[in-house]
Design an enzyme around this catalytic site. Structure first.
Site, PDB file in Angstrom:
ATOM      1  N   SER A   1       7.844   3.454 -28.409  1.00 24.33           N
ATOM      2  CA  SER A   1       7.845   2.017 -28.104  1.00 24.33           C
ATOM      3  C   SER A   1       6.739   1.581 -27.154  1.00 24.33           C
ATOM      4  O   SER A   1       6.508   0.385 -26.989  1.00 24.33           O
ATOM      5  CB  SER A   1       9.175   1.620 -27.488  1.00 24.33           C
ATOM      6  OG  SER A   1      10.092   1.330 -28.496  1.00 24.33           O
TER       7      SER A   1
ATOM      8  N   LYS B   1       4.263  -0.762 -28.457  1.00 24.01           N
ATOM      9  CA  LYS B   1       4.561  -2.163 -28.817  1.00 24.01           C
ATOM     10  C   LYS B   1       3.686  -3.188 -28.083  1.00 24.01           C
ATOM     11  O   LYS B   1       3.150  -4.110 -28.715  1.00 24.01           O
ATOM     12  CB  LYS B   1       6.049  -2.454 -28.580  1.00 24.01           C
ATOM     13  CG  LYS B   1       6.965  -1.726 -29.558  1.00 24.01           C
ATOM     14  CD  LYS B   1       8.426  -1.872 -29.165  1.00 24.01           C
ATOM     15  CE  LYS B   1       9.351  -1.165 -30.134  1.00 24.01           C
ATOM     16  NZ  LYS B   1      10.735  -1.112 -29.652  1.00 24.01           N
TER      17      LYS B   1
ATOM     18  N   TYR C   1       4.508   0.611 -38.582  1.00 23.76           N
ATOM     19  CA  TYR C   1       5.243   0.736 -37.316  1.00 23.76           C
ATOM     20  C   TYR C   1       5.593   2.202 -37.019  1.00 23.76           C
ATOM     21  O   TYR C   1       5.383   2.698 -35.913  1.00 23.76           O
ATOM     22  CB  TYR C   1       6.500  -0.136 -37.364  1.00 23.76           C
ATOM     23  CG  TYR C   1       7.426   0.096 -36.205  1.00 23.76           C
ATOM     24  CD1 TYR C   1       7.094  -0.344 -34.920  1.00 23.76           C
ATOM     25  CD2 TYR C   1       8.617   0.794 -36.378  1.00 23.76           C
ATOM     26  CE1 TYR C   1       7.932  -0.094 -33.846  1.00 23.76           C
ATOM     27  CE2 TYR C   1       9.461   1.033 -35.305  1.00 23.76           C
ATOM     28  CZ  TYR C   1       9.118   0.592 -34.038  1.00 23.76           C
ATOM     29  OH  TYR C   1       9.934   0.837 -32.977  1.00 23.76           O
TER      30      TYR C   1
ATOM     31  N   TYR D   1      13.931  -2.355 -22.224  1.00 28.16           N
ATOM     32  CA  TYR D   1      15.164  -2.473 -23.019  1.00 28.16           C
ATOM     33  C   TYR D   1      16.137  -3.399 -22.295  1.00 28.16           C
ATOM     34  O   TYR D   1      15.747  -4.374 -21.668  1.00 28.16           O
ATOM     35  CB  TYR D   1      15.772  -1.099 -23.282  1.00 28.16           C
ATOM     36  CG  TYR D   1      14.797  -0.130 -23.887  1.00 28.16           C
ATOM     37  CD1 TYR D   1      14.203  -0.403 -25.117  1.00 28.16           C
ATOM     38  CD2 TYR D   1      14.451   1.041 -23.246  1.00 28.16           C
ATOM     39  CE1 TYR D   1      13.301   0.483 -25.679  1.00 28.16           C
ATOM     40  CE2 TYR D   1      13.551   1.932 -23.816  1.00 28.16           C
ATOM     41  CZ  TYR D   1      12.981   1.638 -25.021  1.00 28.16           C
ATOM     42  OH  TYR D   1      12.087   2.495 -25.583  1.00 28.16           O
TER      43      TYR D   1
ATOM     44  N   VAL E   1      11.248   6.124 -26.353  1.00 31.40           N
ATOM     45  CA  VAL E   1      12.319   7.116 -26.478  1.00 31.40           C
ATOM     46  C   VAL E   1      11.819   8.562 -26.397  1.00 31.40           C
ATOM     47  O   VAL E   1      12.629   9.483 -26.314  1.00 31.40           O
ATOM     48  CB  VAL E   1      13.136   6.943 -27.780  1.00 31.40           C
ATOM     49  CG1 VAL E   1      13.987   5.708 -27.725  1.00 31.40           C
ATOM     50  CG2 VAL E   1      12.234   6.959 -28.993  1.00 31.40           C
TER      51      VAL E   1
END
Ligand code: GLU
Length: 611
Positions: A77, A80, A201, A253, A271
């Site tokens: 992530s 992102k 992705y 998150y 993660v």
């Protein structure tokens, strides 16, 4: 399970107290063994939970690293914000915002949180938003994966590659992300097929990085988009604020609120166990340790970031902080002159008109605060200055407001007959100056221009290009018969413009009396021409220091124009001591006057430098 962080080989920074402090953090948090590595992507289950690395990168390119900073893991992530930045850069805010919002969701990363009215993902840090951004890139680019890897590599400052095993593993098991992509497709949020968006992705999540890369990615964002080690731009400065803002509210998150209060840095975790955090304008932090808490954040990563923020006072919000005053010093032209040595009449004229030309030394950031301070400095002056020099040597950055101010100020000064003079702006500062503003790379040249301009404004006739020997400063006070006795003893040197008249290190055997033209005294230094110590014109003297010391020349002297000098050899002067002691005494006195005048100038410069 025992923690065994490996220590990277010693580098010059390893003896630093910062490395010592970071090693202390490793020791302090290695015993934290809560949490578990992610297993929902099967390949991630193979990560070693004992791995632990911490790295800090500053904006001037210093990198401090301890522990497992070279162990590889996938970016997950943490990709992102980088893809989001690229989408903003490529498609513009409006286009991106039509498809992805910027509101925190407070939901887990893989929640299917879409805006109920539009079906668009609430922000780009949750999977739905990130898949939508990947879709935008996939639709806009022929080779979107290469484009992404290339952009990430510029952030890290080295060529990154993919961990194919992790990609395959996620691609085979990522049903939820596929479902999200299809849902987005049903709302027409993706500009490409759902499979193409989610595949890109998965690929972006599988880019392989290490802890040092994370710190450099963070430092690049802290540095307005330029990697501070490679100097290469990774992303346009214009989109960095938005990327960091979204990281601040949505980067951690569902723990984003607590993170903001307790750590207070825009950050992104993944993660795989990495987290990077950004202190804009200052530094980037990367931490890696794979065991995750219930929110999916690295347990040790969170602990280290909390400790760093607390111990080093890195929180974004800094109550009571005051940055350095933007106006470092204010001078008038009469007190801070150029290196051009002016004849006495010019010196007096400049002193009398001194308040009409001011020099403002600025420092730090040229933004609204500097603009306000500069305008106050000028408004509060008793005489409103016509020539305003802003010395930008110590200005590190010009923001949009600062640049607009410089332009507007230049125009308004010109409208009342004045001139704004900008000097010393570093090549990277984007000023886009209007025609009315004078511009110099170096302060000395700016000051010389101002002196000439001020003398012109006060109607001073200007120094004569030539001075007869009888009016030369060295022979002041000589009787006509003494001058007549001296004249045949003098030599003549006539040289063309650009000639090196005296070279550093050459043996010295004569004093030069400039009778026409202009010369510069220079020592080796910045630029091919060296650094200017002074500029001399007709009526002035050089070469006097070595008469006392009998050494070699200590500076170069160049003819700036065609030049004529009379020369008096040290041997002649020594002989006069015996044959014409009165004349000798007067000449010595003349030399002493010359030395005193230059010493006064030097003292004034020292006073200025040490003020
Ligand atoms: N590829 C991971 C996923 O979509 C990234 C999740 C994360 O790092 O938060 O499940």
């Amino acid at each position: 399970m025992t923690a065994s962080p490996t220590v990277v080989p010693a580098s010059p920074t390893q003896t630093s107290p910062i490395v010592h402090y970071l090693n202390g953090l490793l020791e302090r948090f290695a015993p934290l063994e809560q949490g578990a590595v992610a297993t929902y992507i099967p390949e991630l289950a193979r990560s070693d939970p004992r791995r632990f690395g911490i790295c800090i990168a500053t904006l001037d390119g210093a990198v401090y690293e301890v522990g497992d900073t070279h162990a590889r893991f996938t970016i997950q992530s943490m990709s992102k914000p980088l893809t989001y930045g690229l989408a903003l850069e490529r498609l513009g805010r409006e286009e991106v915002h039509r498809r992805v919002g910027v509101e925190p969701s407070g939901d887990p990363f893989n929640e299917i949180s879409l805006n109920p009215a539009t079906g668009t993902p609430v922000n780009p840090m949750i999977n739905a938003g990130a898949i939508a951004c990947a879709g935008l890139i996939a639709a806009a680019d022929d080779d979107p994966l290469e484009t992404l890897v290339d952009a990430y590599s510029r952030y890290a400052g080295r060529r990154l590659d993919l961990d194919e095993a992790v990609y395959r593993s996620e691609s085979e098991t990522g049903h939820r992300n596929r479902a999200i992509a299809h849902l987005l497709s049903s709302f027409s949020v993706l500009g490409v097929a759902a499979d193409a968006a989610v595949d890109l992705y998965f690929h972006q999540c599988a880019v392989s990085v290490d802890c040092r890369d994370l710190a450099l990615i963070a430092a690049t964002l802290a540095n307005g988009g330029v990697n501070p080690v490679s100097g290469e731009r990774a992303v346009e400065e214009g989109v960095v604020r938005e990327v960091l803002s979204v990281m601040t509210t949505c980067g951690m998150y569902d723990a984003a609120g607590d993170w903001l209060v307790s750590v207070g840095l825009p950050a992104k975790s993944g993660v795989s166990g990495g987290v990077f955090a950004v202190l804009p304008g200052r530094l980037g932090i990367g931490v890696y340790s794979p065991a995750l808490d219930a929110n999916g954040n690295s347990v040790r990563g969170i602990a280290v970031c909390r400790a760093l923020s607390h111990d080093l006072a890195l929180h974004l919000v800094r109550p009571g902080e005051r940055t350095a005053l933007p106006v470092r010093a204010r001078h008038e032209l009469g007190t801070l002159g150029s290196k051009r040595v002016r004849p006495a009449a010019e010196r007096t004229a400049l002193r009398e008109a001194s308040a009409r030309a001011v020099i403002l030394e600025l420092q730090g950031e040229l933004g609204f605060m500097a603009a306000e301070a500069v305008s106050r400095c000028i408004l509060e002056a008793s005489v409103s200055p016509e020539l305003v020099v802003v010395d930008l040597r110590r200005v590190t950055r010009v923001d949009r407001g600062g640049a607009d101010f410089v332009r507007a100020f230049g125009e308004s000064l010109a409208a009342v007959g004045g001139t704004l003079v900008v000097s010393g702006a570093a090549p990277g500062l984007e000023l886009r100056l209007p025609g009315e503003v004078m511009w110099f790379t170096d302060l000395d040249a700016a000051l010389e221009w101002c002196e000439d301009e001020l003398l012109r404004r006060v109607g001073h006739p200007g120094a004569p290009a030539a001075v007869p020997l009888a009016e030369h400063e060295l022979v002041e006070g000589l009787e006509p018969d003494e001058l007549a006795r001296l004249q045949p003893e003098l030599g003549t040197v006539a040289v063309g413009r650009g000639t090196l008249v005296v070279r550093t290190g050459d043996p010295a055997d004569e004093v030069f009396l400039v009778t026409s033209g202009r010369l510069s005294v220079r020592i080796p230094g910045a630029g091919p021409e060296g650094r200017r110590l002074s500029t001399l014109s007709a009526g002035m003297t050089f070469g006097e220091l070595a008469y006392v010391e009998r050494g070699t020349r200590t500076a170069d002297v160049y003819a700036d124009t065609d030049v004529e000098c009379r020369t008096l050899s040290y041997a002649t002067l020594d002989r006069l001591a015996a044959t014409d002691p009165r004349l000798y005494a007067k000449l010595l006195h003349g030399l002493a006057r010359v030395v005193v005048v230059s010493l006064r100038r030097a003292n004034a410069e020292v006073a200025h430098l040490t003020a």
